[in-house]
Design a protein around this motif. Structure first.
Motif, PDB file in Angstrom:
ATOM      1  N   PRO A  12       0.817  -1.215   0.000  1.00 33.82           N
ATOM      2  CA  PRO A  12       0.000   0.000   0.000  1.00 33.82           C
ATOM      3  C   PRO A  12       0.855   1.271   0.000  1.00 33.82           C
ATOM      4  O   PRO A  12       2.022   1.254   0.406  1.00 33.82           O
ATOM      5  CB  PRO A  12      -0.803  -0.120   1.304  1.00 33.82           C
ATOM      6  CG  PRO A  12      -0.869  -1.585   1.554  1.00 33.82           C
ATOM      7  CD  PRO A  12       0.470  -2.098   1.099  1.00 33.82           C
ATOM      8  N   ASP A  13       0.246   2.373  -0.417  1.00 35.48           N
ATOM      9  CA  ASP A  13       0.948   3.646  -0.547  1.00 35.48           C
ATOM     10  C   ASP A  13       1.316   4.283   0.789  1.00 35.48           C
ATOM     11  O   ASP A  13       2.349   4.924   0.915  1.00 35.48           O
ATOM     12  CB  ASP A  13       0.073   4.641  -1.333  1.00 35.48           C
ATOM     13  CG  ASP A  13      -0.208   4.150  -2.735  1.00 35.48           C
ATOM     14  OD1 ASP A  13       0.750   3.835  -3.448  1.00 35.48           O
ATOM     15  OD2 ASP A  13      -1.394   4.070  -3.097  1.00 35.48           O
ATOM     16  N   GLU A  26      -4.168   2.105   0.833  1.00 39.62           N
ATOM     17  CA  GLU A  26      -3.894   2.128  -0.601  1.00 39.62           C
ATOM     18  C   GLU A  26      -4.713   3.265  -1.188  1.00 39.62           C
ATOM     19  O   GLU A  26      -5.935   3.325  -0.996  1.00 39.62           O
ATOM     20  CB  GLU A  26      -4.288   0.792  -1.243  1.00 39.62           C
ATOM     21  CG  GLU A  26      -4.105   0.762  -2.745  1.00 39.62           C
ATOM     22  CD  GLU A  26      -2.658   0.978  -3.186  1.00 39.62           C
ATOM     23  OE1 GLU A  26      -2.475   1.612  -4.245  1.00 39.62           O
ATOM     24  OE2 GLU A  26      -1.728   0.520  -2.498  1.00 39.62           O
ATOM     25  N   LYS A  28      -6.302   5.304  -4.300  1.00 38.33           N
ATOM     26  CA  LYS A  28      -6.751   5.033  -5.665  1.00 38.33           C
ATOM     27  C   LYS A  28      -7.543   6.218  -6.213  1.00 38.33           C
ATOM     28  O   LYS A  28      -8.105   7.002  -5.467  1.00 38.33           O
ATOM     29  CB  LYS A  28      -7.651   3.789  -5.692  1.00 38.33           C
ATOM     30  CG  LYS A  28      -6.906   2.497  -5.430  1.00 38.33           C
ATOM     31  CD  LYS A  28      -5.945   2.247  -6.559  1.00 38.33           C
ATOM     32  CE  LYS A  28      -5.120   1.013  -6.364  1.00 38.33           C
ATOM     33  NZ  LYS A  28      -4.074   0.899  -7.360  1.00 38.33           N
ATOM     34  N   PRO A  34      -7.821  -1.794  -6.301  1.00 39.58           N
ATOM     35  CA  PRO A  34      -6.547  -2.487  -6.124  1.00 39.58           C
ATOM     36  C   PRO A  34      -6.293  -3.501  -7.242  1.00 39.58           C
ATOM     37  O   PRO A  34      -7.217  -4.128  -7.752  1.00 39.58           O
ATOM     38  CB  PRO A  34      -6.722  -3.212  -4.786  1.00 39.58           C
ATOM     39  CG  PRO A  34      -7.889  -2.573  -4.121  1.00 39.58           C
ATOM     40  CD  PRO A  34      -8.747  -2.026  -5.209  1.00 39.58           C
ATOM     41  N   GLN A  38      -2.036  -6.235  -5.278  1.00 40.11           N
ATOM     42  CA  GLN A  38      -2.362  -5.417  -4.107  1.00 40.11           C
ATOM     43  C   GLN A  38      -3.403  -6.110  -3.230  1.00 40.11           C
ATOM     44  O   GLN A  38      -3.280  -6.119  -2.003  1.00 40.11           O
ATOM     45  CB  GLN A  38      -2.864  -4.034  -4.540  1.00 40.11           C
ATOM     46  CG  GLN A  38      -1.769  -3.168  -5.107  1.00 40.11           C
ATOM     47  CD  GLN A  38      -2.292  -1.893  -5.742  1.00 40.11           C
ATOM     48  OE1 GLN A  38      -3.386  -1.858  -6.309  1.00 40.11           O
ATOM     49  NE2 GLN A  38      -1.492  -0.838  -5.663  1.00 40.11           N
ATOM     50  N   VAL A  54      -8.649   0.904   1.573  1.00 39.81           N
ATOM     51  CA  VAL A  54      -8.484   1.529   0.261  1.00 39.81           C
ATOM     52  C   VAL A  54      -9.261   2.841   0.309  1.00 39.81           C
ATOM     53  O   VAL A  54     -10.432   2.859   0.699  1.00 39.81           O
ATOM     54  CB  VAL A  54      -9.023   0.632  -0.868  1.00 39.81           C
ATOM     55  CG1 VAL A  54      -8.936   1.349  -2.214  1.00 39.81           C
ATOM     56  CG2 VAL A  54      -8.265  -0.687  -0.905  1.00 39.81           C
TER      57      VAL A  54
END
Length: 82
Positions: A12-13, A26, A28, A34, A38, A54
């Motif tokens: 994840p970011d 994560e 988006k 994802p 992911q 997310v």
């Protein structure tokens, strides 16, 4: 896709360690989702006890952080945002 050595595809970011808990978000685009790698990594993280989310907007990311107790907004700010 070329990965930097030591990097795991699907991570994840956003990664946070808070009060001995691992938290991951994560990020988006509004219509994105994802990737298969992911989803696999997020499921493995959950199996290990991590909290994973997310977020498809900045607002979703902020609400997630609030739900996890990472940040707290003043009630006046919350009403203005709604």
């Amino acid at each position: 896709m070329t990965l930097t050595p030591g990097y795991v595809a699907g991570l994840p970011d956003v990664m946070i360690v808070f009060n001995r808990t691992s938290l991951f978000i994560e990020l988006k685009a509004p219509k994105g989702g994802p990737t298969p790698s992911q989803r696999l990594v997020m499921e493995r993280m959950r199996e290990c006890g991590a909290q994973v989310a997310v977020a498809k907007s900045l607002q979703e990311a902020i609400v997630t952080l609030e739900c996890w107790g990472i940040i707290k907004r003043d009630i006046g700010q919350r009403e203005a945002a709604e």
